[in-house]
Every structure is written in C-alpha cells, then in structure tokens.
Scaffold this motif. Structure first.
Motif, PDB file in Angstrom:
ATOM      1  N   SER A  56      -2.972   7.352  -7.513  1.00 40.95           N
ATOM      2  CA  SER A  56      -4.234   6.807  -8.016  1.00 40.95           C
ATOM      3  C   SER A  56      -5.059   7.843  -8.769  1.00 40.95           C
ATOM      4  CB  SER A  56      -5.072   6.259  -6.857  1.00 40.95           C
ATOM      5  OG  SER A  56      -4.426   5.184  -6.240  1.00 40.95           O
ATOM      6  N   GLY A  57      -4.852   9.109  -8.470  1.00 38.43           N
ATOM      7  CA  GLY A  57      -5.650  10.130  -9.133  1.00 38.43           C
ATOM      8  C   GLY A  57      -5.079  10.575 -10.464  1.00 38.43           C
ATOM      9  N   ASP A  73      -3.590   7.792  -1.359  1.00 36.10           N
ATOM     10  CA  ASP A  73      -4.165   6.846  -2.306  1.00 36.10           C
ATOM     11  C   ASP A  73      -3.210   6.597  -3.465  1.00 36.10           C
ATOM     12  OD1 ASP A  73      -5.801   5.258  -3.902  1.00 36.10           O
ATOM     13  OD2 ASP A  73      -7.601   6.297  -3.211  1.00 36.10           O
ATOM     14  N   PHE A  85      -3.882   6.138 -17.882  1.00 40.56           N
ATOM     15  CA  PHE A  85      -4.669   5.030 -17.326  1.00 40.56           C
ATOM     16  C   PHE A  85      -4.888   3.939 -18.382  1.00 40.56           C
ATOM     17  CE2 PHE A  85      -6.218   8.601 -14.561  1.00 40.56           C
ATOM     18  CZ  PHE A  85      -5.499   8.206 -13.449  1.00 40.56           C
ATOM     19  N   ASN A 122      -9.049  -7.820  -3.843  1.00 38.10           N
ATOM     20  CA  ASN A 122      -9.017  -6.977  -5.025  1.00 38.10           C
ATOM     21  C   ASN A 122      -9.733  -7.746  -6.112  1.00 38.10           C
ATOM     22  OD1 ASN A 122      -7.586  -5.208  -7.287  1.00 38.10           O
ATOM     23  ND2 ASN A 122      -7.298  -4.216  -5.305  1.00 38.10           N
ATOM     24  N   GLN A 125     -10.018  -7.498 -13.894  1.00 41.45           N
ATOM     25  CA  GLN A 125     -10.663  -6.694 -14.932  1.00 41.45           C
ATOM     26  C   GLN A 125     -10.271  -7.280 -16.281  1.00 41.45           C
ATOM     27  OE1 GLN A 125      -8.476  -4.631 -12.693  1.00 41.45           O
ATOM     28  NE2 GLN A 125     -10.160  -4.762 -11.231  1.00 41.45           N
ATOM     29  N   PHE A 135      -5.759  -4.302 -12.693  1.00 41.49           N
ATOM     30  CA  PHE A 135      -5.302  -2.968 -13.060  1.00 41.49           C
ATOM     31  C   PHE A 135      -5.334  -2.067 -11.834  1.00 41.49           C
ATOM     32  CE2 PHE A 135      -6.414   1.209 -15.268  1.00 41.49           C
ATOM     33  CZ  PHE A 135      -5.098   1.465 -15.624  1.00 41.49           C
ATOM     34  N   ARG A 140      -2.859   1.665  -1.258  1.00 43.35           N
ATOM     35  CA  ARG A 140      -3.061   2.567  -0.128  1.00 43.35           C
ATOM     36  C   ARG A 140      -3.070   1.721   1.144  1.00 43.35           C
ATOM     37  NH1 ARG A 140      -8.296   6.315   1.228  1.00 43.35           N
ATOM     38  NH2 ARG A 140      -9.276   4.288   1.278  1.00 43.35           N
ATOM     39  N   THR A 145      -7.844  -3.557   4.793  1.00 39.62           N
ATOM     40  CA  THR A 145      -8.703  -3.516   5.982  1.00 39.62           C
ATOM     41  C   THR A 145      -8.793  -4.837   6.737  1.00 39.62           C
ATOM     42  OG1 THR A 145     -10.540  -3.870   4.481  1.00 39.62           O
ATOM     43  CG2 THR A 145     -10.129  -1.613   5.174  1.00 39.62           C
TER      44      THR A 145
ATOM     45  N   SER B  56     -15.311  -3.833  -9.776  1.00 40.24           N
ATOM     46  CA  SER B  56     -14.335  -3.556 -10.840  1.00 40.24           C
ATOM     47  C   SER B  56     -14.979  -2.847 -12.023  1.00 40.24           C
ATOM     48  CB  SER B  56     -13.703  -4.868 -11.332  1.00 40.24           C
ATOM     49  OG  SER B  56     -12.767  -5.350 -10.394  1.00 40.24           O
ATOM     50  N   GLY B  59     -13.164   0.013 -13.885  1.00 37.97           N
ATOM     51  CA  GLY B  59     -11.891  -0.188 -14.568  1.00 37.97           C
ATOM     52  C   GLY B  59     -10.809  -0.747 -13.674  1.00 37.97           C
ATOM     53  N   SER B  60     -10.820  -0.358 -12.415  1.00 43.25           N
ATOM     54  CA  SER B  60      -9.923  -0.940 -11.428  1.00 43.25           C
ATOM     55  C   SER B  60     -10.799  -1.372 -10.270  1.00 43.25           C
ATOM     56  CB  SER B  60      -8.896   0.103 -10.980  1.00 43.25           C
ATOM     57  OG  SER B  60      -8.136  -0.359  -9.891  1.00 43.25           O
ATOM     58  N   PHE B  61     -10.223  -2.138  -9.351  1.00 40.00           N
ATOM     59  CA  PHE B  61     -11.036  -2.567  -8.220  1.00 40.00           C
ATOM     60  C   PHE B  61     -11.116  -1.433  -7.206  1.00 40.00           C
ATOM     61  CE2 PHE B  61     -11.704  -4.498  -4.076  1.00 40.00           C
ATOM     62  CZ  PHE B  61     -12.731  -5.383  -4.325  1.00 40.00           C
ATOM     63  N   ARG B  63     -12.908  -0.249  -3.566  1.00 39.20           N
ATOM     64  CA  ARG B  63     -13.740  -0.515  -2.384  1.00 39.20           C
ATOM     65  C   ARG B  63     -13.428   0.554  -1.358  1.00 39.20           C
ATOM     66  NH1 ARG B  63     -14.257  -5.935   1.508  1.00 39.20           N
ATOM     67  NH2 ARG B  63     -16.296  -5.344   2.304  1.00 39.20           N
ATOM     68  N   SER B  65     -13.080   2.480   2.122  1.00 39.17           N
ATOM     69  CA  SER B  65     -12.841   2.142   3.527  1.00 39.17           C
ATOM     70  C   SER B  65     -12.654   3.444   4.286  1.00 39.17           C
ATOM     71  CB  SER B  65     -11.620   1.246   3.679  1.00 39.17           C
ATOM     72  OG  SER B  65     -10.446   1.900   3.246  1.00 39.17           O
ATOM     73  N   THR B  70     -13.995  -1.416   6.386  1.00 37.43           N
ATOM     74  CA  THR B  70     -14.941  -1.310   5.289  1.00 37.43           C
ATOM     75  C   THR B  70     -16.278  -0.803   5.821  1.00 37.43           C
ATOM     76  OG1 THR B  70     -15.499  -3.624   5.595  1.00 37.43           O
ATOM     77  CG2 THR B  70     -13.843  -3.104   3.921  1.00 37.43           C
ATOM     78  N   LEU B 337     -10.140  10.067  -3.432  1.00 34.34           N
ATOM     79  CA  LEU B 337     -10.564   9.269  -4.589  1.00 34.34           C
ATOM     80  C   LEU B 337     -11.585   8.204  -4.209  1.00 34.34           C
ATOM     81  CD1 LEU B 337      -7.072   8.770  -6.207  1.00 34.34           C
ATOM     82  CD2 LEU B 337      -8.847  10.357  -6.911  1.00 34.34           C
ATOM     83  N   LYS B 338     -11.343   7.540  -3.090  1.00 34.48           N
ATOM     84  CA  LYS B 338     -12.241   6.464  -2.687  1.00 34.48           C
ATOM     85  C   LYS B 338     -13.157   6.972  -1.578  1.00 34.48           C
ATOM     86  CE  LYS B 338      -9.149   2.759  -4.180  1.00 34.48           C
ATOM     87  NZ  LYS B 338      -7.969   3.540  -4.586  1.00 34.48           N
ATOM     88  N   SER B 346     -10.250   8.995 -12.463  1.00 32.75           N
ATOM     89  CA  SER B 346      -9.336   7.856 -12.372  1.00 32.75           C
ATOM     90  C   SER B 346     -10.112   6.562 -12.182  1.00 32.75           C
ATOM     91  CB  SER B 346      -8.392   8.057 -11.193  1.00 32.75           C
ATOM     92  OG  SER B 346      -7.803   6.822 -10.836  1.00 32.75           O
ATOM     93  N   PRO B 347      -9.685   5.495 -12.872  1.00 30.59           N
ATOM     94  CA  PRO B 347     -10.364   4.209 -12.674  1.00 30.59           C
ATOM     95  C   PRO B 347     -10.252   3.697 -11.241  1.00 30.59           C
ATOM     96  CG  PRO B 347      -8.417   3.946 -14.069  1.00 30.59           C
ATOM     97  CD  PRO B 347      -8.622   5.419 -13.877  1.00 30.59           C
ATOM     98  N   ALA B 348      -9.293   4.232 -10.488  1.00 31.19           N
ATOM     99  CA  ALA B 348      -9.148   3.806  -9.093  1.00 31.19           C
ATOM    100  C   ALA B 348      -9.957   4.696  -8.151  1.00 31.19           C
ATOM    101  CB  ALA B 348      -7.673   3.805  -8.698  1.00 31.19           C
TER     102      ALA B 348
END
Lengths: 370, 373
Positions: A56-57, A73, A85, A122, A125, A135, A140, A145, B56, B59-61, B63, B65, B70, B337-338, B346-348
C-alpha cells in the motif's frame, strides 16, 4: 517462485494467452501433466479476474511466497505492480453496484456474504478516465474489522481474501463482480501467505497434455428482421488441467461466450437454441473415441452482457448420461428481443480405460425461431 | 431503539412542562466507538471523522483501525453529553483542544471531568485528544503529543449586505489585527469592524491570541471583543454582522479549505460574502472552489502557522509499560500508512486525506511529552 516467474507475471496479456492455451484432458498421462503445471496458480474459481496484492505504501508487488504480518498494509490490484498509483489500473464497478466491501471468506463461499468470516466497507472512486472504480481496496487482514477477525487470527486456516461490488444493501454480489485470491493464515500469530494469480508459468509443450474442443455454428435464415447467432471466429473451449478422481481423468473448462441477436422487435416470436456434441476422437487415432455423454454442459446467460429479457438457460447435462443433443437456452414467445450473451461451464470425465492422448470434438449450436 | 427514543421523548416533555432548560440530559446519543476514542479540537474534527469513519477523498478508500476495530471520533459540538465506550458514562462533550486534553488527562488519572454542568469519573473513556495547539515540553510528562499536520490560522470576515467591504480587509497586518482585538482600531476603510472570538476551550482562539500578543500578556478575552458574541470556531455561518459592520473572527485555514472542498459534513463558508484573509499578505489558500489547497506561504509562517497534534498517554505507547496498547502505538506511528500520525503519499494512506482537508505535513514531526492538564 523464481524472479523469471515474477517477471512473467508482470504481463497480464501473457497470462491470458497462456490460460487459453493450457489444457489437459486425458487419463493416465495427466498425472505427469499436472505435476509439470504445479506452478500454474490460476485465478481461483469464482473470481472475476486476478487479484494481485501490492504494497500500500509503494505500489510494488508483494513478492510471491512472502509471509506477511497480520497488520501488513497491502492493497488489492488488477495488475501485479502499480508504483505510479495509476488509478485507471483499478476495478471498474458494474452499473448495478451500490456498495463495496472487502472480505475474508471460507474458500468456496466467497459469493455468500453471510458466510464471510470478516469484512469491512470499502468505497467507490472516480478514476482519471472518469469511470466509477474501486482503487486499491484494503487487503490488510486487520482492516477487516467486521465479523470475526479475531477468530481468523486465533484459529488460522485457508481462506479467500478479496473484495466485491455489492447491491441490495450489501446483501448480494453485483453482476458477479467479485475478486479474490487464496490465503493461508497461521493460527495465533495471524501471519499469512497468499497465492499470486499468475498464469501457468511454464507453457506446456507436451502435446499429449493438450486437447481442444472446437465449436461450429450454424445460423438459420433471418425471419421478420434479423435473428442471428454469432460465435467468435475460431472459438475454442479449453478444459483445464485434469485431476484423477476415482482413477478417472476429470477436468473443467468454460465455454467461450457467444451471442444471440434478435431484432424482431414487433413479432417477438422467441427462439430456442440447441447444442449437439460429437463424440471425442483421439487425435492420433480417430478410431479411439470417448462418448460425448462424458461431457457435461451447464448453460449460462451472461447477465452483464445481456439486454434481452426473459431468456432462460436450460438445465445442465450430466456426465455419463449427457445426450449428444440438448436444449441450451430458450426465449419464450414475447421475449428474447435484443442481445443475449451465452456461455457455460464444461466438465469432462474420461473413462479410466480410455487411452491417453488428446481428444477433440465439436459442439454445434443451432438457433431456431419459435 | 424505539424504546429508547420513547423514553427520551418523555424526559424532554417533562422538562419542558416544568419550564426548566437543563443541558445535562443526554438526548439521543451518538453511537459509541467500536474501539479507541478521540475527542477535542474542532479544527481536527472533520479530518479525524473522515479517517475514522472511512473516506475516498484521498484516492482510495481509507479507514483507520486499531486492535482489529474501528475508532470513534466525537465532534467538538453537538449534544451536551457524549458516551464514548459501550456501557461507559455520559460526560460533558469536550468542546475544543483544551477540553480534549483535559478529558484525556482525567481519563488517565481517574479524577472527575467537569463540563456542561456534568462532573463525572471518566477513567478509560478517552484514548486520544485532538489538539490544534501544542504544549510546553515536559520530558517526564504523562502525555505524548504526536504531530498530525500543519495548519495556519488566519481570519475570516463578512460584511453586512449594505456594506462595501474595503479591499484592505483581505490583507490586514498582524499589528492591525492586534489593535482591532485590543479595541484600538474600530474601523477599516471607514467601516466598523467587530472582532469576535471562538468559544472557551478553543485551540484556534488560544493560538490566535497568543500569536497576536505573544505568550506573555495574552488576555483571556481581548478588550476589543468584550461584549461581542462568542462563536463556534470554524463556523462562518455564525458571522452575522449588523447593518453597516464587518465581523471578523480567527479561522483555521485547513477547516476553510476542507469546507470549500466539500469534504466536511457541513459547509459554513458557502456564502460568498464570507472571505478568508491573508495576514501580512501571506496567503493561506491556493486555488478556488472545490479544488482549494493549502498555501505554504501562510502555513510556513512561524507566527500564524501551527503544527497540530494527536495527544495520548505516553505509557500506552511503550512496550515496556503494563499499559502498552499496540493499537494506540500503531495509531501514533507515522510509518503506519493508516495511522493518525501518517502523512504519506500513497492514496491508501492517511496523508492524501489530510491534504484534502487542508493540512500540510508538520514542520516538526518529532513527538514530545508534556504535562497533563
């Protein structure tokens, strides 16, 4: 997997080519055949296309065979790497999708949301090409959850990891738009491994492992406007690597899509489509045959590519007793106007006494107006 | 659910009949957090909501946790009391950064937290405070301030419909602002300027006044604003100038950008007569409409630019402590990242979401410890 293999995986076109070419139909020889195809991790049954995992990074491919931490991730991708990306390399949403969810499901139950072990919402976009997409859906594990994510970690096991476009308030899969790959989770630590959806990494060269079913078509004269059957030129159904079940070579495949176009808007007479399958003949000795009854066909209407209403796919034929000629699909009177795209699943079981080799046959489709 | 609503309605009716307006009765509550909870700053509220509830816009979704659950982020304004954890106590809603850090401190030490006439023990109810201002470094302090993103404070202004707003209003100097708030300047270009300030506990208010006056000698409420209304911070709809006047209020540039980009729940700056100024001519925004972005000219200003923070209990981030919580630590790890601390590309990841909400990477990304409040 070697780096050469990974390199090959970076070329989705190649993957498709290989997938269509690779085949295995027949009995004893197939034991060796399946061994040589051991690396042929294909797209799992039910997944609409390959579901690659990228970091993801960085957008780099997650190396095949890596063991990932539970909280690593990673994201889903239709291509093996996406370091730029580029959001056009995303999953396009079908028009009837109203929500998106990522999931961890028992294998084989991917399309049953209530069976999912863990999941998370999710989103949609808009890609740079203006399309409604998803996208980099979260792959992960710890992001799933909802449901029993702690149970997945504690108990481990074999699962499918992916995401789906949903409708009906998230109850059902929209247009079969579901993408996943197989994962194996270690109980306790939650560390996990995954299948990279590469195609066969070695194109089979032993022709005795290959077999093909050609398709021939006939078209009836148009009535009341055009009623026509169109089958792509040189259509071939290929049956996948066979496995021995009760010492019988068993393989499955997919019929290439073809379509019925009925423009008789006024009369809407309806139509019926029948299929006949010739006996399979050994390519090196045409006197050695396997009965067409050994091929079961499950006709399907491809709803995403069909705008005709009321078309019914007929019942599947049964291996061992499949009639050589059977009803494939039907549009009752007053229905079937427009385009109907058809396809089907194939299953072939060779008798244990059949000689090894490549067998071929043809399926002939006949379209008749009512 | 139905039962609960009926019961709540009965209570409200009873109160109305007795003619008493009490603000302590919890009305219909917001959902509790499924995991860790955040309270505090209004400035960080919308971006924290997006990250915890899922968005979003980057760029990406994305959330967040933590501990496979969450998070729940509670607004600075709304009903007077909140309940953050399942079965936990209702307590007064922390309205801003200062309140948030105080509530976090009471959650750590177990003493009563008092707000909105409710005084209650809230041990374990608050995991993170959103803070739009920093604190004095205390190396052994129980709190850990982790930089979240960089914001700038400027001023928003709105003239009454009968007023032609002088062009000078767009680029007031820091000195002019100080004199306006001190009551020494009462008009600009011949039009009366009414300085107003946000509510008590507002991090934006404290930061702005400190920036104007310096840390020594900052008035709790400047003379020029005495008697003027207190408004909710970053809510331009509360600027209601009387005929012939212009109202002016400190405003978070990030909040302004997020509202303009349409990524917040409510847009209070849609009225075109509301504008954001550039202090000393240093613009804080670039672009227009829904593609506004932070302008580093204003953000990097050492006087009016500010790093914002997520505050948590230091011990919970230390593996050596019995209080260690992997989820808390992960949320404050900028390499995740999250996480709340991430400002990646990154968009994620959380970074692009923060940018869309008007934040830039913090100038100083090093966490520090501070005393409880």
């Amino acid at each position: 997997m070697t780096s050469a293999h990974q390199k090959r995986n970076n070329h989705p076109m190649k993957k498709n080519l290989v997938r269509f070419a690779a085949v295995g139909v027949v009995a004893a020889a197939l034991v060796a055949g399946s061994a040589s195809l051991a690396n042929a991790a294909s797209v799992p049954t039910g997944s609409k296309a390959g579901y690659f995992l990228i970091d993801s990074g960085s957008g780099d491919a997650v190396a095949a065979g890596s063991k990932l931490a539970f909280t690593k991730d990673v994201s889903g991708s239709p291509v093996a790497t996406n370091t730029a990306f580029d959001n056009t390399k995303s999953f396009e949403a079908p028009a009837d999708a109203t929500s998106v969810a990522t999931f961890i499901a028992p294998r084989g139950s991917e399309k049953t949301k209530s069976a999912w072990k863990a999941f998370a919402d999710n989103g949609f976009q808009t890609s740079d090409a203006g399309k409604r997409v998803t996208f980099m859906p979260a792959a992960r594990l710890s992001s799933q959850t909802n449901g029993d994510i702690n149970g997945v970690k504690a108990n481990g096991g074999d699962y499918s990891l992916g995401f789906a476009f949903l409708n009906n308030n998230g109850n059902t899969i929209a247009s079969d738009a579901i993408y996943f790959t197989y994962i194996t989770v270690t109980a306790g630590t939650g560390e996990w491994t995954f299948d990279t959806p590469s195609a066969s990494t070695t194109t089979p060269t032993d022709s005795s492992n290959s077999g093909q079913i050609g398709l021939e078509t006939t078209t009836v004269a148009a009535q009341d406007g055009a009623l026509s059957l169109s089958v792509p030129a040189n259509s071939k159904a290929t049956l996948g690597t066979a496995t021995l079940v009760n010492n019988q070579s068993t393989s499955t495949g997919t019929l290439p899509e073809f379509s019925v176009v009925d423009q008789r808007v006024v009369s809407a007479k309806g139509w019926s489509l029948t299929a006949s399958v010739a006996d399979f003949a050994l390519s090196t000795d045409a006197t050695k045959t396997i009965s067409a009854a050994q091929l079961s066909t499950t006709p399907k209407v491809v709803s995403a590519k069909t705008d005709a209403a009321g078309v019914v796919a007929k019942a599947a034929t049964v291996v061992g007793s499949a009639a050589s000629s059977f009803s494939f699909a039907e549009a009752p009177v007053g229905s079937g106007v427009g385009t109907t795209t058809l396809g089907g699943d194939l299953k072939f079981v060779a008798p244990s006494n059949a000689a090894a080799g490549t067998y071929t046959s043809k399926m002939t489709l006949t379209l008749v107006s009512k | 659910m139905k039962f609960k609503q009926l019961a709540a309605a009965t209570v409200v009716t009873g109160l109305a009949l007795t003619g008493v307006l009490v603000t302590t009765a919890p009305a219909n509550a917001e959902p509790v957090a499924g995991g860790l909870s955040l309270v505090g700053s209004d400035t960080l509220q919308d971006v924290a909501n997006a990250l915890t509830n899922g968005t979003s816009v980057g760029g990406s979704f994305v959330r967040l946790s933590a501990n496979n659950a969450t998070l729940g982020s509670f607004d600075a304004f709304g009903s007077s009391a909140i309940q953050t954890k399942p079965g936990g106590p209702f307590f007064g809603r922390p309205a801003g950064s200062g309140d948030g850090v105080t509530a976090l401190s009471r959650s750590i030490d177990g003493a009563n937290y008092s707000k909105n006439n409710i005084s209650r023990a809230i041990a374990g109810q608050v995991d993170f405070a959103r803070s739009s201002s920093g604190a004095t470094v205390v190396d052994s302090g129980p709190l850990l301030y982790v930089p979240f993103g960089r914001d700038a404070v400027s001023y928003a202004y709105r003239g009454a419909s009968d007023v032609t707003v002088p062009a000078e209003m767009a680029t007031l100097s820091a000195d002019q602002l100080k004199q306006i708030y001190s009551g020494d300047i009462k008009s600009i270009g011949g039009v009366t300027v009414v300085p107003v300030i946000p509510q008590d506990g507002s991090g934006t208010r404290n930061f702005f006044l400190n920036a104007l006056y310096g840390t020594s000698g900052t008035p709790a409420a400047p003379a020029g604003a005495a008697g003027n209304p207190r408004v909710q911070e970053n809510d331009a709809s509360q600027l209601t100038p009387a005929a012939g006047t212009i109202w002016i209020v400190p405003f978070s540039a990030a909040s302004w950008i997020a509202q303009s980009n349409g990524v917040t729940g409510v847009n209070t700056i849609a009225n075109t007569s509301t504008q954001i100024g550039a202090i000393d001519g240093k613009a804080v925004v670039s672009g227009s409409g829904s593609s506004l972005s932070a302008n580093s000219t204003g953000y990097n200003d050492t006087r009016f630019g500010r790093d914002t923070y997520i505050v948590a209990e230091y011990a919970r981030t230390q593996t050596s402590s019995s209080k260690y919580d992997a989820g808390v630590a992960q949320m404050l790890d900028s390499s995740e990242l999250k996480s709340l601390a991430n400002f990646g590309g990154s968009p994620a990841s959380a970074g692009p979401v923060k940018r869309k909400f008007g934040f830039l990477p913090p100038l100083n990304s090093t966490p520090f410890r501070a005393a409880s409040k």
